[in-house]
Enzyme design. Structure first.
Site, PDB file in Angstrom:
ATOM      1  CG  ASP A 159      10.042  -4.934   5.117  1.00 61.22           C
ATOM      2  OD1 ASP A 159       9.734  -3.784   4.767  1.00 61.22           O
ATOM      3  OD2 ASP A 159       9.755  -5.939   4.446  1.00 61.22           O
ATOM      4  CB  CYS A 205      11.741  -7.714   2.261  1.00 62.45           C
ATOM      5  SG  CYS A 205      10.140  -8.560   2.455  1.00 62.45           S
ATOM      6  CE  LYS A 213       8.423  -4.300   1.926  1.00 57.20           C
ATOM      7  NZ  LYS A 213       8.052  -5.647   2.286  1.00 57.20           N
TER       8      LYS A 213
END
Length: 193
Positions: free
Chosen positions: A9, A145, A103
């Site tokens: 991310d 994450c 995602k």
């Protein structure tokens, strides 16, 4: 048996100035690029994930739409598919990435294992097909994450190392707790220098 780097991310909305900007995010993006250029043969696969949320609705309760966000379960809109905020940070050289994973497409998702490749393959299936047994993890955010992705990698039976100089967290206390939890679960902590 293959070795992979997960780049979690590293997106504009998770770096300074973004919707959920994390201090040190831009430095993580630049650091990952520099590390990969310095070590071009370190990995069989470099795999990068992105939140890729729907621009409409609450994304399965992930976006706060009627109440202020609680920053635990609900969040302000971020990383909406097709927006600048969802793009990789410009300091991350995406030409070094072999597999791209999206995602959170309409649902909450923290772990890379909850995503699909750009070709629509479930991430766990793609990882198995690539015969990845060892994983290094870098990216944002240590306490969300990165943590979730590392725990899922461990649960899938893979050896996991978190590259601590190439992660940035939301808060120091929760980031330290996440790293302690990962160590207790079997992950190794390592720096790239």
């Amino acid at each position: 048996m293959a070795r992979a780097l997960f780049v979690i991310d590293v997106q504009n909305d998770f770096t300074e100035g973004g919707a959920l900007g994390v201090d040190g995010g831009a430095a993580v993006a630049a650091g990952i690029t520099e590390y990969l250029r310095r070590n071009p043969d370190a990995y069989d696969q470099v795999i990068a994930s992105r939140d890729w949320h729907s621009g409409t609705g609450h994304n399965g309760g992930h976006f706060a739409t009627t109440e202020p966000p609680d920053f635990v379960v609900t969040w302000p809109p971020h990383c909406v598919a097709g927006t600048a905020g969802a793009e990789y940070h410009p300091a991350l050289d995406t030409s070094l990435v072999d597999v791209h994973v999206r995602k959170g497409q309409g649902v909450p998702a923290y772990s890379i294992f909850e995503g699909t490749t750009d070709e629509g393959v479930a991430f766990a299936d793609a990882l198995d097909a690539l015969e990845v047994t060892e994983v290094d993890i870098a990216g944002i955010a240590t306490d969300y994450c990165v943590r979730a992705s590392a725990l899922d990698a461990l649960a899938s039976g893979r050896r996991v190392r978190v590259l601590t100089d190439l992660v940035a967290g939301v808060a120091p206390t929760s980031s330290a707790a996440a790293l302690a939890e990962l160590t207790a679960a079997g992950a190794e902590l390592q720096t790239t220098r």
